[in-house]
Enzyme design. Structure first.
Site, PDB file in Angstrom:
ATOM      1  N   ASN A 202     -21.769 -47.808  -1.638  1.00  9.37           N
ATOM      2  CA  ASN A 202     -22.415 -49.081  -1.948  1.00  9.37           C
ATOM      3  C   ASN A 202     -21.409 -50.231  -1.951  1.00  9.37           C
ATOM      4  OD1 ASN A 202     -24.767 -47.601  -2.264  1.00  9.37           O
ATOM      5  ND2 ASN A 202     -24.598 -47.465  -4.487  1.00  9.37           N
TER       6      ASN A 202
ATOM      7  N   ASN B  24     -23.651 -48.636   5.012  1.00  7.55           N
ATOM      8  CA  ASN B  24     -23.941 -47.560   4.068  1.00  7.55           C
ATOM      9  C   ASN B  24     -25.339 -47.698   3.488  1.00  7.55           C
ATOM     10  OD1 ASN B  24     -23.032 -45.376   2.064  1.00  7.55           O
ATOM     11  ND2 ASN B  24     -23.726 -47.002   0.688  1.00  7.55           N
ATOM     12  N   GLU B  25     -26.111 -46.631   3.529  1.00  6.69           N
ATOM     13  CA  GLU B  25     -27.429 -46.563   2.861  1.00  6.69           C
ATOM     14  C   GLU B  25     -28.207 -47.868   2.968  1.00  6.69           C
ATOM     15  OE1 GLU B  25     -26.965 -44.959  -1.121  1.00  6.69           O
ATOM     16  OE2 GLU B  25     -26.451 -42.989  -0.325  1.00  6.69           O
TER      17      GLU B  25
ATOM     18  N   GLU C 172     -14.356 -43.984  -2.763  1.00  9.57           N
ATOM     19  CA  GLU C 172     -14.938 -45.331  -2.808  1.00  9.57           C
ATOM     20  C   GLU C 172     -14.195 -46.176  -3.839  1.00  9.57           C
ATOM     21  OE1 GLU C 172     -19.164 -45.224  -3.383  1.00  9.57           O
ATOM     22  OE2 GLU C 172     -19.345 -47.411  -3.493  1.00  9.57           O
TER      23      GLU C 172
ATOM     24  N   GLN D  94     -17.531 -37.278  -4.581  1.00 10.56           N
ATOM     25  CA  GLN D  94     -16.400 -37.908  -3.922  1.00 10.56           C
ATOM     26  C   GLN D  94     -15.156 -37.061  -4.133  1.00 10.56           C
ATOM     27  OE1 GLN D  94     -16.175 -42.173  -4.587  1.00 10.56           O
ATOM     28  NE2 GLN D  94     -18.364 -42.455  -4.355  1.00 10.56           N
TER      29      GLN D  94
ATOM     30  N   TYR E   4     -27.827 -35.884  -3.373  1.00 10.83           N
ATOM     31  CA  TYR E   4     -27.229 -35.475  -4.650  1.00 10.83           C
ATOM     32  C   TYR E   4     -28.300 -34.717  -5.429  1.00 10.83           C
ATOM     33  CZ  TYR E   4     -23.655 -38.986  -3.627  1.00 10.83           C
ATOM     34  OH  TYR E   4     -22.654 -39.715  -3.032  1.00 10.83           O
TER      35      TYR E   4
ATOM     36  N   GLU F 261     -22.356 -37.836   2.462  1.00  7.63           N
ATOM     37  CA  GLU F 261     -22.330 -37.827   0.990  1.00  7.63           C
ATOM     38  C   GLU F 261     -23.180 -36.649   0.538  1.00  7.63           C
ATOM     39  OE1 GLU F 261     -23.074 -41.390  -1.321  1.00  7.63           O
ATOM     40  OE2 GLU F 261     -22.242 -42.646   0.255  1.00  7.63           O
TER      41      GLU F 261
END
Ligand code: AHR
Length: 499
Positions: free
Chosen positions: A72, A172-173, A27, A349, A244, A292
């Protein structure tokens, strides 16, 4: 010694492993791009400014696919800012991470980098501040070849041939309150569907990933997936999952059991996909993109000190310890055990930002989590066999009783190798494990690789990069058609068998 039994049968197969399950993520965040993979003034830079030392490690990992440019970040990104002559590219206030983005690295540089790294691109479009039009323009810029506006623009930028990017994320999200341009499931479902439909009009060969929940504890989890898929089921191929884990409370026993949560999350999302499939009387199956996943917590306090609106600050630079490597190893086992439905997964990542690879101005090194990711990715190829594990359990505050041993067995027919991955999470005792080799007559141990350390919190640093590294051991043997292994207390193991 405690006993465990691992049971397999060559005819009981979960699925072939999709190599994209070993993907990663890069990212525009912190020093992932700038100073991570791109640093023109570094002694390690090649003629395009790409860091050769990082590139060597990415190649060693043989990462099959890298998701880009966020995260993000993508929800406020204008891809046009990052193409064309570098001196004309604007700087922008990057709102997701409160930094200044210079745009000196963009889409074409990433495609070039990916080619050199021998990896595929998984591109995300901005569905936070932008919509159908910009997504399709980006797709035309990347894959178009009809002499039309955006494909001509790409050619004008020096890229005659299409990039031919096959895998795309629809935002994304989008469920997250932190997301620039957060949407309700209804709003996002409709937008994802229209974007997917129109992108596939332009290039029907692409595959699309719709955003699932940002994690399984989101208050809208479940409803989000169902609503989104009810809108876009026919036009998308995958739904995303993110997770996560952390050990803020110092409870290692619970921390190491977090893949129990990952396993439930995957199972729940499979059920939701199939619920929508049933409701729609559809023949099509939507699969999972776990794009992710990792441990993330070490850097959270220090990140609160970061001055806003700086360029490429040290952000999300988790220094991973040995117990993180054990959980990462277990998470990979969980992903493999679901290889029939999880077709894509991205360790989040790749470089500097919650990453297996770290860089400084003087070099690049491998974090602890690098090793289970490297070895599972390299040897976990072929067909996942249904792997039943009968093991002792241990008590955790978070999940109650959980198995002490995680394991999965992969049959690599091409190499005629049977590969066993196993983690012993018992914090104090070794476990003796055995497996009948029924249809694998004559197979013997080629190697047993172990990742172990006396200190759960041991780390690798630039000064001491080899503190936590795997080594071979002689803790496995075959006798009379049975494989016998000693799985040492708190260890990650890979046992390869062949003739
Ligand atoms: O990987 C770091 C961030 O975590 C990503 O930008 C976002 O998608 C997730 O919340």
């Amino acid at each position: 010694m405690k006993q465990a039994y691992i049971k397999i049968d060559k005819d009981f197969q979960v699925s072939k492993v999709d190599r994209r399950i070993y993907g990663s993520f890069l990212e525009h965040l912190g020093r992932a791009v700038y100073e991570g993979i791109y640093q023109p003034d570094s002694p390690f830079a090649d003629d395009q400014g790409f860091r050769a030392d990082t590139m060597d490690l990415v190649k060693e990992l043989a990462v099959p696919v890298v998701r880009y440019p966020g995260g993000n970040f993508v929800s406020g990104y204008c891809w046009e800012d990052g193409v064309g002559p570098k001196e004309e590219r604007p700087q922008r206030m990057e709102l997701a991470w409160s930094v200044v983005e210079t745009n000196q690295f963009g889409l074409n540089e990433f495609v070039d980098w990916a080619k050199k790294a021998d990896t595929d691109v998984m591109m995300a479009v901005n569905l936070g501040t932008r919509g159908v039009a910009e997504a399709v323009e980006l797709l035309e810029y990347c894959n178009g070849d009809r002499g039309t506006r955006f494909s001509e623009l790409r050619k004008a930028h020096g890229y005659e041939k299409p990039h031919d990017i096959k895998l795309w994320c629809l935002g994304n999200e989008m469920d997250g309150p932190w997301q620039v341009g957060q949407k309700t499931a209804e709003e996002y479902g409709k937008l994802a569907n229209e974007t997917a439909k129109v992108m596939k009009l332009l290039d029907p060969s692409i595959e699309l990933v719709a955003c699932g929940s940002s994690h399984s504890q989101m208050p809208t989890f479940g409803d989000w997936e169902a609503t989104v898929l009810e809108h876009c089921y026919d036009n998308v191929d995958y739904i995303s999952l993110h997770t996560y884990y952390n050990c803020h409370d110092g409870d290692s026993a619970s921390f190491l059991a977090n893949n129990v949560d990952m396993d439930r999350f995957i199972t729940d999302v499979i059920h939701i996909c199939d619920y929508v499939k049933a409701k729609k009387h559809s023949d099509k199956t939507v699969n999972l993109s776990f794009d992710e996943w990792n441990v993330w917590y070490h850097s959270m306090e220090q990140d609160k000190q970061i001055k806003r609106w700086t360029k490429a600050p040290h952000q999300l630079e988790d220094v991973y310890d040995f117990q993180d490597a054990l959980l990462v190893g277990s998470m990979l086992i969980t992903l493999l055990r679901h290889a029939d439905r999880v077709k894509i997964a991205c360790l989040a990542q790749l470089v500097n930002v919650i990453a297996p690879i770290m860089t400084s101005d003087t070099g690049a090194w491998r974090q602890t989590i690098y090793y289970p990711y490297l070895l599972t990715g390299k040897f976990g190829r072929g067909t996942v066999l249904e792997t039943r594990v009968d093991a002792p359990t241990y008590e955790t505050k978070k999940f109650g009783a959980v198995p002490s041993v995680d394991s999965v067995v992969v049959w690599n027919e091409d190499r005629e190798e049977l590969v066993i991955f196993a983690v012993n999470k018992d914090l104090s005792e070794d476990i003796s494990a055995s497996m009948q080799l029924k249809q694998f007559e004559g197979f013997r141990v080629l190697e047993h690789v172990i990742l172990e350390h006396e200190d759960l919190f041991a780390v690798n640093t630039e000064e001491n990069p080899d503190n936590v590294v795997p080594h071979t051991c002689d803790l496995s043997k075959t006798e009379s058609g049975t494989l016998r292994m000693v799985l040492k207390s708190r260890s990650w193991n890979m046992i390869r068998l062949g003739k």
